[in-house]
Design a protein around this motif. Structure first.
Motif, PDB file in Angstrom:
ATOM      1  N   ASP A  44       5.532 -43.023  10.255  1.00 55.00           N
ATOM      2  CA  ASP A  44       5.629 -41.947   9.271  1.00 55.00           C
ATOM      3  C   ASP A  44       4.798 -40.721   9.632  1.00 55.00           C
ATOM      4  O   ASP A  44       4.961 -39.665   9.018  1.00 55.00           O
ATOM      5  CB  ASP A  44       5.190 -42.453   7.893  1.00 55.00           C
ATOM      6  CG  ASP A  44       6.218 -43.384   7.267  1.00 55.00           C
ATOM      7  OD1 ASP A  44       7.392 -43.383   7.699  1.00 55.00           O
ATOM      8  OD2 ASP A  44       5.839 -44.128   6.338  1.00 55.00           O
ATOM      9  N   ASP A  46       3.321 -37.466  11.681  1.00 54.73           N
ATOM     10  CA  ASP A  46       3.897 -36.377  12.468  1.00 54.73           C
ATOM     11  C   ASP A  46       3.176 -36.188  13.800  1.00 54.73           C
ATOM     12  O   ASP A  46       3.724 -35.592  14.725  1.00 54.73           O
ATOM     13  CB  ASP A  46       3.832 -35.076  11.657  1.00 54.73           C
ATOM     14  CG  ASP A  46       4.661 -35.190  10.391  1.00 54.73           C
ATOM     15  OD1 ASP A  46       5.895 -35.215  10.497  1.00 54.73           O
ATOM     16  OD2 ASP A  46       4.060 -35.296   9.304  1.00 54.73           O
ATOM     17  N   LEU A  47       1.940 -36.702  13.883  1.00 57.22           N
ATOM     18  CA  LEU A  47       1.128 -36.534  15.073  1.00 57.22           C
ATOM     19  C   LEU A  47       0.086 -37.649  15.118  1.00 57.22           C
ATOM     20  O   LEU A  47      -0.494 -37.986  14.088  1.00 57.22           O
ATOM     21  CB  LEU A  47       0.433 -35.167  15.027  1.00 57.22           C
ATOM     22  CG  LEU A  47      -0.447 -34.757  16.201  1.00 57.22           C
ATOM     23  CD1 LEU A  47       0.387 -34.562  17.468  1.00 57.22           C
ATOM     24  CD2 LEU A  47      -1.198 -33.469  15.862  1.00 57.22           C
ATOM     25  N   ARG A  64       6.302 -40.786  19.980  1.00 61.30           N
ATOM     26  CA  ARG A  64       5.374 -40.123  19.070  1.00 61.30           C
ATOM     27  C   ARG A  64       4.658 -38.955  19.734  1.00 61.30           C
ATOM     28  O   ARG A  64       4.152 -39.078  20.840  1.00 61.30           O
ATOM     29  CB  ARG A  64       4.350 -41.118  18.553  1.00 61.30           C
ATOM     30  CG  ARG A  64       4.970 -42.210  17.711  1.00 61.30           C
ATOM     31  CD  ARG A  64       3.927 -43.156  17.174  1.00 61.30           C
ATOM     32  NE  ARG A  64       4.551 -44.177  16.361  1.00 61.30           N
ATOM     33  CZ  ARG A  64       4.345 -45.479  16.512  1.00 61.30           C
ATOM     34  NH1 ARG A  64       3.496 -45.920  17.420  1.00 61.30           N
ATOM     35  NH2 ARG A  64       4.957 -46.332  15.736  1.00 61.30           N
ATOM     36  N   LYS A  65       4.584 -37.830  18.999  1.00 63.18           N
ATOM     37  CA  LYS A  65       3.764 -36.704  19.457  1.00 63.18           C
ATOM     38  C   LYS A  65       2.315 -37.122  19.331  1.00 63.18           C
ATOM     39  O   LYS A  65       1.929 -37.780  18.369  1.00 63.18           O
ATOM     40  CB  LYS A  65       3.995 -35.468  18.581  1.00 63.18           C
ATOM     41  CG  LYS A  65       5.252 -34.742  18.874  1.00 63.18           C
ATOM     42  CD  LYS A  65       5.278 -33.463  18.053  1.00 63.18           C
ATOM     43  CE  LYS A  65       6.543 -32.685  18.350  1.00 63.18           C
ATOM     44  NZ  LYS A  65       6.545 -31.399  17.653  1.00 63.18           N
ATOM     45  N   CYS A  99      -3.254 -28.694  17.509  1.00 60.28           N
ATOM     46  CA  CYS A  99      -2.070 -28.977  16.680  1.00 60.28           C
ATOM     47  C   CYS A  99      -0.981 -27.941  16.932  1.00 60.28           C
ATOM     48  O   CYS A  99       0.199 -28.288  17.036  1.00 60.28           O
ATOM     49  CB  CYS A  99      -2.445 -29.003  15.202  1.00 60.28           C
ATOM     50  SG  CYS A  99      -3.451 -30.417  14.722  1.00 60.28           S
ATOM     51  N   VAL A 104       2.777 -28.959  15.783  1.00 55.87           N
ATOM     52  CA  VAL A 104       2.665 -29.551  14.445  1.00 55.87           C
ATOM     53  C   VAL A 104       1.884 -28.587  13.559  1.00 55.87           C
ATOM     54  O   VAL A 104       0.713 -28.308  13.812  1.00 55.87           O
ATOM     55  CB  VAL A 104       1.980 -30.933  14.510  1.00 55.87           C
ATOM     56  CG1 VAL A 104       1.774 -31.499  13.119  1.00 55.87           C
ATOM     57  CG2 VAL A 104       2.805 -31.898  15.366  1.00 55.87           C
ATOM     58  N   GLY A 107       2.167 -31.652   7.808  1.00 57.32           N
ATOM     59  CA  GLY A 107       2.517 -33.067   7.844  1.00 57.32           C
ATOM     60  C   GLY A 107       1.293 -33.944   7.963  1.00 57.32           C
ATOM     61  O   GLY A 107       0.160 -33.508   7.717  1.00 57.32           O
ATOM     62  N   THR A 108       1.535 -35.182   8.363  1.00 59.70           N
ATOM     63  CA  THR A 108       0.473 -36.179   8.417  1.00 59.70           C
ATOM     64  C   THR A 108       0.037 -36.437   9.846  1.00 59.70           C
ATOM     65  O   THR A 108       0.855 -36.658  10.732  1.00 59.70           O
ATOM     66  CB  THR A 108       0.947 -37.507   7.790  1.00 59.70           C
ATOM     67  OG1 THR A 108       1.301 -37.253   6.425  1.00 59.70           O
ATOM     68  CG2 THR A 108      -0.137 -38.562   7.827  1.00 59.70           C
TER      69      THR A 108
END
Length: 189
Positions: A44, A46-47, A64-65, A99, A104, A107-108
């Motif tokens: 879930d 984002d980074l 995954r980033k 980031c 990104v 987000g989370t």
């Protein structure tokens, strides 16, 4: 304005260690319930943010980033071994710049270690998910946070403005649970 949410994740032994004396996560600290919880959280996110010796070793890991903390670059650089990763030296660039380079903006963000990486974000976590394996001890192991074992992981989280929520059992047979430590809201007068 979009906001970055920063969450931390670790599983620790009864003595606050995240790895053994060889700096490896031993099998006795791996539990299916915690693995499912951790995997779902990372899916879930984002980074992902971690040090060069930390990784999640899961089937979705390559998709995954991520930002990998390292002193091997001056500031920011692409990871030559992973097109979805950015190498970041905090001495040369801000976290926000890292980031931005990772693409990104909201987000989370999931911070997954190691100890120094966890320590860098102590005053920025929205929630820190502390999984505990109370029947496992790792004498001489690697502490989860700077300051452990002189202080417990819980004392360190509380000292940084986080408060424990309700624990959730992840593996009842082994007593493994996860507790969300959430940022205490600051009120202004």
């Amino acid at each position: 304005m979009p906001r970055l949410r920063i969450d931390g994740y670790v599983i620790v032994s009864a003595d606050g260690m995240l790895a053994n004396a060889a700096r490896m996560m031993p099998d006795e600290l791996k539990f299916d319930g915690d693995k499912r919880f951790f995997t779902a959280a990372l899916d879930d996110a984002d980074l992902i943010v971690h040090g060069r010796n930390s990784f999640e070793d899961q089937p979705n890991s390559p998709q995954r980033k991520r930002i990998i903390l390292t002193r091997s670059v001056a500031s920011l650089a692409p990871d030559p071994s992973n097109p979805r990763a950015i190498l970041w030296n905090p001495a040369g660039a801000s976290f926000e710049a890292a980031c931005e380079r990772a693409g990104v903006h909201a987000g989370t963000i999931a911070v997954i270690g190691g100890p120094d990486v966890f320590g860098m974000f102590m005053d920025r976590y929205d929630t820190f998910w502390l999984s505990q394996a109370p029947r496992v001890k790792l004498p001489g192991g690697e502490p989860c946070f700077p300051g452990v074992p002189a202080r417990s992981p819980e004392e360190i989280l509380a000292a940084h403005g986080l408060a424990a929520g309700e624990a959730r059992m992840l593996d009842p047979a082994c007593g493994v649970s996860v507790t969300p430590w959430r940022r205490i809201a600051q009120t202004s007068l």
